[in-house]
Write a protein that holds these residues in place. Structure first.
Motif, PDB file in Angstrom:
ATOM      1  N   GLY A 126      18.450  70.689  -0.678  1.00 25.37           N
ATOM      2  CA  GLY A 126      18.072  70.042   0.572  1.00 25.37           C
ATOM      3  C   GLY A 126      19.179  69.138   1.087  1.00 25.37           C
ATOM      4  N   LEU A 127      19.782  68.377   0.188  1.00 19.86           N
ATOM      5  CA  LEU A 127      20.906  67.511   0.554  1.00 19.86           C
ATOM      6  C   LEU A 127      22.063  68.339   1.080  1.00 19.86           C
ATOM      7  N   ASP A 128      22.407  69.400   0.373  1.00 19.33           N
ATOM      8  CA  ASP A 128      23.525  70.257   0.802  1.00 19.33           C
ATOM      9  C   ASP A 128      23.284  70.823   2.198  1.00 19.33           C
ATOM     10  N   ALA A 129      22.071  71.275   2.469  1.00 23.63           N
ATOM     11  CA  ALA A 129      21.749  71.832   3.786  1.00 23.63           C
ATOM     12  C   ALA A 129      21.825  70.748   4.863  1.00 23.63           C
ATOM     13  N   PHE A 130      21.315  69.582   4.560  1.00 28.27           N
ATOM     14  CA  PHE A 130      21.342  68.475   5.510  1.00 28.27           C
ATOM     15  C   PHE A 130      22.781  68.095   5.840  1.00 28.27           C
ATOM     16  N   VAL A 131      23.604  67.941   4.818  1.00 27.72           N
ATOM     17  CA  VAL A 131      25.001  67.555   5.014  1.00 27.72           C
ATOM     18  C   VAL A 131      25.760  68.648   5.767  1.00 27.72           C
ATOM     19  N   GLU A 132      25.525  69.898   5.413  1.00 27.71           N
ATOM     20  CA  GLU A 132      26.210  71.009   6.078  1.00 27.71           C
ATOM     21  C   GLU A 132      25.941  71.005   7.581  1.00 27.71           C
ATOM     22  N   ARG A 133      24.701  70.738   7.947  1.00 33.92           N
ATOM     23  CA  ARG A 133      24.317  70.765   9.363  1.00 33.92           C
ATOM     24  C   ARG A 133      24.866  69.567  10.141  1.00 33.92           C
ATOM     25  N   ARG A 134      25.034  68.436   9.480  1.00 29.69           N
ATOM     26  CA  ARG A 134      25.382  67.198  10.178  1.00 29.69           C
ATOM     27  C   ARG A 134      26.808  66.716   9.985  1.00 29.69           C
ATOM     28  N   ARG A 135      27.528  67.278   9.060  1.00 28.22           N
ATOM     29  CA  ARG A 135      28.886  66.791   8.790  1.00 28.22           C
ATOM     30  C   ARG A 135      29.767  66.852  10.044  1.00 28.22           C
ATOM     31  N   GLY A 136      29.707  67.943  10.789  1.00 23.00           N
ATOM     32  CA  GLY A 136      30.520  68.082  11.996  1.00 23.00           C
ATOM     33  C   GLY A 136      30.192  67.030  13.051  1.00 23.00           C
ATOM     34  N   PRO A 137      28.916  66.884  13.422  1.00 23.79           N
ATOM     35  CA  PRO A 137      28.584  65.838  14.396  1.00 23.79           C
ATOM     36  C   PRO A 137      28.917  64.423  13.903  1.00 23.79           C
TER      37      PRO A 137
END
Length: 148
Positions: free
Chosen positions: A8-19
Motif C-alpha cells: 500500500g505504501l509503495d503504491a501510494f508513493v508511486e502515485r504521488r512522488r511526481g506531484p
C-alpha cells in the motif's frame, strides 16, 4: 510493517512522488533541496505509515509531511530567490493551493486530492490566494506548468 502495508505504501508513493517533486521544485527551485525534501517525505511515510492509514485522511496526513519537509529544506537552502514568493505572502494552505493550481496547472480536483481536502475547500483556498495577493502579483500567477 506487513507485506500488505508495504504494498500500500509503495503504491501510494508511486502515485504521488511526481506531484510531490513538482511541488518541491515550484517552491525551492531546481535545487538538490527539492529532491532531498521528497526523499525525506518517503522516509517519513514509511516510518509512520500504519498510523497514517488509520487517520481520517491519509492524503492530508501525507500532505502535512510534504509541506513540512519542503518548508524545512527551504529554510536550510540559501538563495532560493523568488521560487517561493507565494509562501512568503500568503498563509501556507492558501499558498499551497495556488502553487498546485496556478504554477503546476493542476485542476482543483487534482490539487484537492493531493492535499487531502474537498474540492470546494481547494477552490476556496485558490480564491483566497487571488484576493490575498497584491493586484500586481495576481497577474504573475499565470496558469500552467510553464511557471514552475
Amino acid at each position: 510493517m506487513t507485506g500488505v502495508e508495504a504494498a500500500g505504501l509503495d503504491a501510494f508513493v508511486e502515485r504521488r512522488r511526481g506531484p510531490y517533486r513538482r511541488y518541491a521544485v515550484a517552491r525551492l527551485g531546481r535545487t538538490p533541496a527539492a529532491g532531498e525534501a521528497v526523499e525525506q517525505v518517503v522516509g517519513a511515510l514509511a516510518a509512520c505509515w500504519p498510523r497514517l492509514v488509520c487517520e481520517h485522511s491519509l492524503a492530508a496526513g501525507a500532505w502535512g509531511l510534504v509541506r513540512e519537509a519542503v518548508s524545512l529544506n527551504g529554510r536550510m537552502s540559501l538563495g532560493q530567490g523568488e521560487a517561493d514568493v507565494l509562501h512568503r505572502l500568503l498563509p501556507v494552505a492558501v499558498a499551497d493551493a495556488a502553487v498546485l493550481h496556478y504554477r503546476l496547472g493542476m485542476r482543483l480536483t487534482e490539487a484537492a486530492e493531493l492535499m487531502g481536502v474537498e474540492p470546494s475547500a481547494a477552490a476556496g483556498l485558490v480564491l483566497a490566494a487571488e484576493r490575498g495577493l497584491p493586484r500586481a502579483l495576481v497577474g504573475e500567477l499565470a496558469f500552467g506548468p510553464g511557471k514552475a
